[in-house]
Design a protein around this motif. Structure first.
Motif, PDB file in Angstrom:
ATOM      1  N   ALA A  29       0.848  -1.203   0.000  1.00 25.09           N
ATOM      2  CA  ALA A  29       0.000   0.000   0.000  1.00 25.09           C
ATOM      3  C   ALA A  29       0.878   1.244   0.000  1.00 25.09           C
ATOM      4  CB  ALA A  29      -0.929  -0.005   1.208  1.00 25.09           C
ATOM      5  N   SER A  30       1.961   1.182   0.723  1.00 22.77           N
ATOM      6  CA  SER A  30       2.847   2.329   0.797  1.00 22.77           C
ATOM      7  C   SER A  30       3.534   2.570  -0.554  1.00 22.77           C
ATOM      8  CB  SER A  30       3.874   2.084   1.896  1.00 22.77           C
ATOM      9  OG  SER A  30       4.731   3.161   1.991  1.00 22.77           O
ATOM     10  N   LEU A  31       3.981   1.471  -1.182  1.00 20.79           N
ATOM     11  CA  LEU A  31       4.642   1.639  -2.486  1.00 20.79           C
ATOM     12  C   LEU A  31       3.647   2.067  -3.561  1.00 20.79           C
ATOM     13  CD1 LEU A  31       7.102  -1.414  -2.421  1.00 20.79           C
ATOM     14  CD2 LEU A  31       7.660   1.013  -2.130  1.00 20.79           C
ATOM     15  N   ALA A  32       2.354   1.858  -3.284  1.00 19.44           N
ATOM     16  CA  ALA A  32       1.341   2.313  -4.250  1.00 19.44           C
ATOM     17  C   ALA A  32       1.116   3.823  -4.123  1.00 19.44           C
ATOM     18  CB  ALA A  32       0.041   1.562  -4.030  1.00 19.44           C
ATOM     19  N   GLY A  33       1.828   4.434  -3.181  1.00 18.83           N
ATOM     20  CA  GLY A  33       1.798   5.894  -3.126  1.00 18.83           C
ATOM     21  C   GLY A  33       0.827   6.469  -2.129  1.00 18.83           C
ATOM     22  N   HIS A  34       0.360   5.616  -1.211  1.00 16.11           N
ATOM     23  CA  HIS A  34      -0.636   6.133  -0.281  1.00 16.11           C
ATOM     24  C   HIS A  34       0.006   6.766   0.933  1.00 16.11           C
ATOM     25  CE1 HIS A  34      -3.790   4.457  -2.573  1.00 16.11           C
ATOM     26  NE2 HIS A  34      -3.289   3.244  -2.495  1.00 16.11           N
TER      27      HIS A  34
ATOM     28  N   VAL B 268       6.452   4.509   6.510  1.00 19.94           N
ATOM     29  CA  VAL B 268       5.983   5.898   6.443  1.00 19.94           C
ATOM     30  C   VAL B 268       7.142   6.857   6.204  1.00 19.94           C
ATOM     31  CG1 VAL B 268       3.845   5.630   7.763  1.00 19.94           C
ATOM     32  CG2 VAL B 268       5.955   6.177   8.970  1.00 19.94           C
ATOM     33  N   LYS B 269       8.361   6.394   6.433  1.00 21.33           N
ATOM     34  CA  LYS B 269       9.503   7.274   6.215  1.00 21.33           C
ATOM     35  C   LYS B 269      10.117   7.125   4.823  1.00 21.33           C
ATOM     36  CE  LYS B 269      11.481   5.804  10.073  1.00 21.33           C
ATOM     37  NZ  LYS B 269      12.468   5.632  11.145  1.00 21.33           N
ATOM     38  N   LEU B 270       9.756   6.045   4.159  1.00 21.43           N
ATOM     39  CA  LEU B 270      10.392   5.775   2.865  1.00 21.43           C
ATOM     40  C   LEU B 270       9.687   6.505   1.720  1.00 21.43           C
ATOM     41  CD1 LEU B 270      11.123   1.946   2.943  1.00 21.43           C
ATOM     42  CD2 LEU B 270      12.774   3.770   2.636  1.00 21.43           C
ATOM     43  N   PRO B 271      10.437   6.843   0.689  1.00 20.02           N
ATOM     44  CA  PRO B 271       9.767   7.341  -0.511  1.00 20.02           C
ATOM     45  C   PRO B 271       8.968   6.187  -1.114  1.00 20.02           C
ATOM     46  CG  PRO B 271      12.066   6.898  -0.960  1.00 20.02           C
ATOM     47  CD  PRO B 271      11.877   6.689   0.523  1.00 20.02           C
ATOM     48  N   ASN B 272       7.947   6.511  -1.872  1.00 18.75           N
ATOM     49  CA  ASN B 272       7.160   5.406  -2.429  1.00 18.75           C
ATOM     50  C   ASN B 272       7.511   5.097  -3.875  1.00 18.75           C
ATOM     51  OD1 ASN B 272       5.800   7.456  -3.778  1.00 18.75           O
ATOM     52  ND2 ASN B 272       4.395   7.702  -2.050  1.00 18.75           N
ATOM     53  N   GLN B 273       8.494   5.818  -4.387  1.00 13.17           N
ATOM     54  CA  GLN B 273       8.912   5.543  -5.762  1.00 13.17           C
ATOM     55  C   GLN B 273      10.417   5.674  -5.859  1.00 13.17           C
ATOM     56  OE1 GLN B 273       7.008   7.872  -8.770  1.00 13.17           O
ATOM     57  NE2 GLN B 273       4.980   7.262  -8.043  1.00 13.17           N
TER      58      GLN B 273
ATOM     59  N   ARG C 217       0.029  -9.387  -6.769  1.00 13.31           N
ATOM     60  CA  ARG C 217      -0.961  -9.447  -7.857  1.00 13.31           C
ATOM     61  C   ARG C 217      -2.067  -8.421  -7.641  1.00 13.31           C
ATOM     62  NH1 ARG C 217      -0.093 -14.919  -8.237  1.00 13.31           N
ATOM     63  NH2 ARG C 217      -1.543 -15.345  -6.534  1.00 13.31           N
ATOM     64  N   ARG C 218      -2.529  -8.326  -6.392  1.00 14.44           N
ATOM     65  CA  ARG C 218      -3.613  -7.368  -6.112  1.00 14.44           C
ATOM     66  C   ARG C 218      -3.180  -5.931  -6.336  1.00 14.44           C
ATOM     67  NH1 ARG C 218      -4.915  -6.644  -1.428  1.00 14.44           N
ATOM     68  NH2 ARG C 218      -3.958  -8.364  -0.306  1.00 14.44           N
ATOM     69  N   TYR C 219      -1.884  -5.684  -6.220  1.00 19.25           N
ATOM     70  CA  TYR C 219      -1.377  -4.327  -6.451  1.00 19.25           C
ATOM     71  C   TYR C 219      -0.860  -4.158  -7.878  1.00 19.25           C
ATOM     72  CZ  TYR C 219      -2.168  -2.835  -1.704  1.00 19.25           C
ATOM     73  OH  TYR C 219      -2.777  -2.459  -0.524  1.00 19.25           O
TER      74      TYR C 219
ATOM     75  N   VAL D 150      -0.172  -0.402  -7.890  1.00 18.86           N
ATOM     76  CA  VAL D 150      -1.430   0.317  -8.047  1.00 18.86           C
ATOM     77  C   VAL D 150      -2.435  -0.227  -7.026  1.00 18.86           C
ATOM     78  CG1 VAL D 150      -3.271   0.945  -9.651  1.00 18.86           C
ATOM     79  CG2 VAL D 150      -0.989   0.425 -10.527  1.00 18.86           C
ATOM     80  N   GLY D 151      -2.899   0.634  -6.163  1.00 19.16           N
ATOM     81  CA  GLY D 151      -3.878   0.191  -5.165  1.00 19.16           C
ATOM     82  C   GLY D 151      -4.808   1.327  -4.833  1.00 19.16           C
ATOM     83  N   LYS D 152      -5.979   0.979  -4.319  1.00 19.08           N
ATOM     84  CA  LYS D 152      -6.984   2.017  -4.134  1.00 19.08           C
ATOM     85  C   LYS D 152      -6.948   2.679  -2.756  1.00 19.08           C
ATOM     86  CE  LYS D 152     -10.536  -0.503  -5.621  1.00 19.08           C
ATOM     87  NZ  LYS D 152     -10.205  -1.675  -6.311  1.00 19.08           N
ATOM     88  N   VAL D 153      -6.621   1.916  -1.729  1.00 19.59           N
ATOM     89  CA  VAL D 153      -6.791   2.469  -0.388  1.00 19.59           C
ATOM     90  C   VAL D 153      -5.465   2.765   0.298  1.00 19.59           C
ATOM     91  CG1 VAL D 153      -9.025   1.425   0.064  1.00 19.59           C
ATOM     92  CG2 VAL D 153      -6.939   0.152   0.563  1.00 19.59           C
ATOM     93  N   GLY D 154      -5.492   3.770   1.141  1.00 16.98           N
ATOM     94  CA  GLY D 154      -4.294   4.128   1.891  1.00 16.98           C
ATOM     95  C   GLY D 154      -4.384   3.672   3.334  1.00 16.98           C
TER      96      GLY D 154
END
Ligand SMILES: O=C(O)C1=C[C@@H](OP(=O)(O)O)[C@@H](O)[C@H](O)C1
Ligand SMILES: C=C(OP(=O)(O)O)C(=O)O
Length: 533
Positions: free
Chosen positions: A89-94, A115-120, A290-292, A316-320
């Motif tokens: 979820a974090s790597l999906a940018g939330h 929460v401290k890491l960049p997500n990309q 797979r879900r992401y 890619v994920g919908k929720v944060g």
């Protein structure tokens, strides 16, 4: 006399260090007015008994709706899935939030890191983004281990601090946090220092380090409790390519790379030869990926497994918000609850269990049946992914000739306890890696059960147990500070004539902080002892 009246468990909570708590199990019938289970019974159109991982419709058992007096407990959310969900979820940018009431130490470690890491990964100009406005360097307080404080509701508080370019990640004692986040950090091009506590500094990591070093990373280990990772060259991040393992000592090396490699610019391959144990955990990783939206191809032939990972992918994920209610129940911790049911001689209902699951520790269900323990499983009416297991009083357990624990190493302590109550000889094998956990769980389990009076011996890769029934020894100790051994000892108090005394019970917070609270609800009683008792 009910077995459940025999046991008494004495434990010491830390950090106070001086307070001893007695927990004795008494057969208290669960009383409730409007019983939710009864309500659910009426809502359900049909009941299913689940055999293996497949389910078939079945007629309800004659005694099925007698819910009112059944003790029941819900399994906590799966620790393994929570780690994975938080990372994905974090790597999906939330902007990550946790909605979890009984947050374990391990999950907190992964959350605080993510929460401290960049997500990309960095863009061409090397700017690292947590969110659009995050600067190139991290704001990291100088007090290692207490930055990014998270309250148990999941809000992140930064306590201010100096700017430095190395991220501090406190893994606490979590192997998963260390082994998943090392490759993730490398793929994101972040310089990081991992802080390791307890036995984590002795647990295997070199096979993963070697692979990371072969792919552009520099790893330094100045002290056993700290591990630093950075690119070999300035601004260098993990390089794609072929990653090879020969009978890896942990599946977590593979899972960690599976999270990281899709973020690299080019394609990669992970090749595993020899023995590949704890494979079920890698399947769990793949199901989350797979879900992401992450594409990974797997092939296998006799003793070789190949994962092909296209580069340049995005999560890619919908929720944060990672919500415990949306994570399936934990079979590893449920195994202890189910064993408590089996040993107590009373009916116990364990809810929130995914009857179809990738979790290798779901195997406990089959093992309980093989031990001759009577149980019924049925899916929930609303979400058939979730289910309930009822454990019924059983006449006596049967031994199991041979149990291969290579795909369920965390079950070893609790299986060994169940085997002490079986008529005959049970052998657990394929469990060498149980020596590489929070303690050496083969010698630890053998030692504590021997002290309790069991007939148990160690082999190089497992345990041999001759069932004796009620245990007439006694135990006083810290269960090797290992949450799984401590929980097993708590369950052992049900079949032990003497009190079981455990110091440092707080160690259960590694995976199940509410464990002793739950025991209280099930009828175990607690009493505080003074140092003289
Ligand atoms: O990936 C995971 O979530 C885990 C993998 C297993 O470790 P190994 O792969 O080292 O056996 C297991 O023992 C651990 O508790 C959790
Ligand atoms: C071994 C365990 O976890 P980890 O490897 O994440 O420390 C466990 O929970 O039993």
């Amino acid at each position: 006399m009910l077995l459940s009246k025999l046991g008494e468990l004495i434990s010491e909570y830390q950090p106070s260090g001086t307070v001893l708590v007695i927990i004795g199990f008494v057969a208290v019938t669960h009383m409730c007015g409007i019983n939710p289970d009864k309500l659910r019974w009426f809502l359900e159109r049909s009941t299913h008994e689940v055999c293996g991982n497949s389910s078939r419709a079945d007629v309800p058992p004659a005694d099925f709706p007698s819910f009112t007096h059944i003790k029941h407990v819900a399994a906590p959310a799966s620790k393994s899935y929570l780690h994975r969900e938080i990372i994905a979820a974090s790597l999906a940018g939330h902007e990550l939030q946790l909605d979890i009431t009984d947050l374990s130490d391990d999950i907190l470690a992964t959350y605080e890191a993510m929460v401290k890491l960049p997500n990309q990964p960095p863009r061409k100009n090397n700017v690292i983004n947590r969110n659009a406005s995050t600067p190139e360097r991290f704001d990291i307080p100088s007090t290692a281990g207490h930055n990014g404080v998270v309250n148990r509701k999941g809000e992140s508080e930064r306590s201010g601090g100096s700017m430095c370019s190395r991220l501090i990640i406190d893994c606490k004692e979590s192997g998963t946090t260390l082994r998943f986040l090392l490759p993730v950090v490398a793929s994101l091009g972040v310089d990081a220092e991992f802080k390791l506590h307890g036995r984590l500094s002795d647990r295997p990591i070199s096979e993963l380090n070697e692979q990371l070093e072969l792919h552009g990373m520099k790893i330094t280990r100045d002290t056993p409790d700290s591990l630093r990772i950075s690119g070999r060259l300035p601004n260098q991040r993990l390089q794609s390519g072929e990653f090879t393992f020969d009978s890896p000592q942990s599946s977590q090396f593979i899972s960690g790379l599976l999270f990281a490699l899709p973020l690299l610019e080019s394609d990669s391959v992970i090749r595993i030869r020899g023995r590949f144990e704890s494979k079920a955990y890698v399947r769990m990783t793949l199901s989350v990926l797979r879900r992401y939206g992450i594409d990974i191809r797997c092939t296998s032939a006799s003793d070789e497994w190949i994962y092909t990972i296209p580069g340049n992918q995005r999560y890619v994920g919908k929720v944060g918000t990672v919500n415990a209610l949306e994570i399936e129940g934990d079979w590893s911790n449920a195994a202890v609850l189910l064993a408590i049911g089996a040993l107590s001689g009373e009916q116990l209902r364990v809810t929130n269990l995914p009857l179809r699951s990738e979790q290798g520790d779901r195997r406990i269900l089959d093992l309980l049946k093989e031990f001759g323990i009577k149980l019924r499983c049925y899916p929930d009416a609303i979400s058939t992914l979730n289910g309930t297991v009822d454990i019924y009083p059983s006449e006596g357990f049967k031994s199991i000739d041979a149990i291969d624990a290579s795909d369920c190493p965390d079950l070893v302590p609790i299986i060994a306890l169940l085997a002490t109550q079986a008529r005959g000889r049970t052998q657990i094998y394929g469990a060498k890696r149980a020596r590489l956990k929070e303690s050496d769980r083969l010698s630890g389990t053998c030692a504590v059960l021997t002290e309790l009076g069991a007939d148990i011996s160690e082999t190089s890769d497992g345990l041999v147990i001759m069932g004796t029934g009620i245990l007439s020894g006694s135990y006083v100790g810290d269960g090797y500070g290992d949450h799984r051994i401590i929980m097993m000892l708590a369950a052992a108090s049900l079949v032990s004539e003497q009190p079981v005394r455990i110091h440092g019970c707080r160690a259960v917070a590694k995976s199940y902080p509410d464990f002793f609270k739950v025991l209280g609800r099930l009828g175990f009683t607690t009493k505080v002892l003074s140092d003289d008792d």
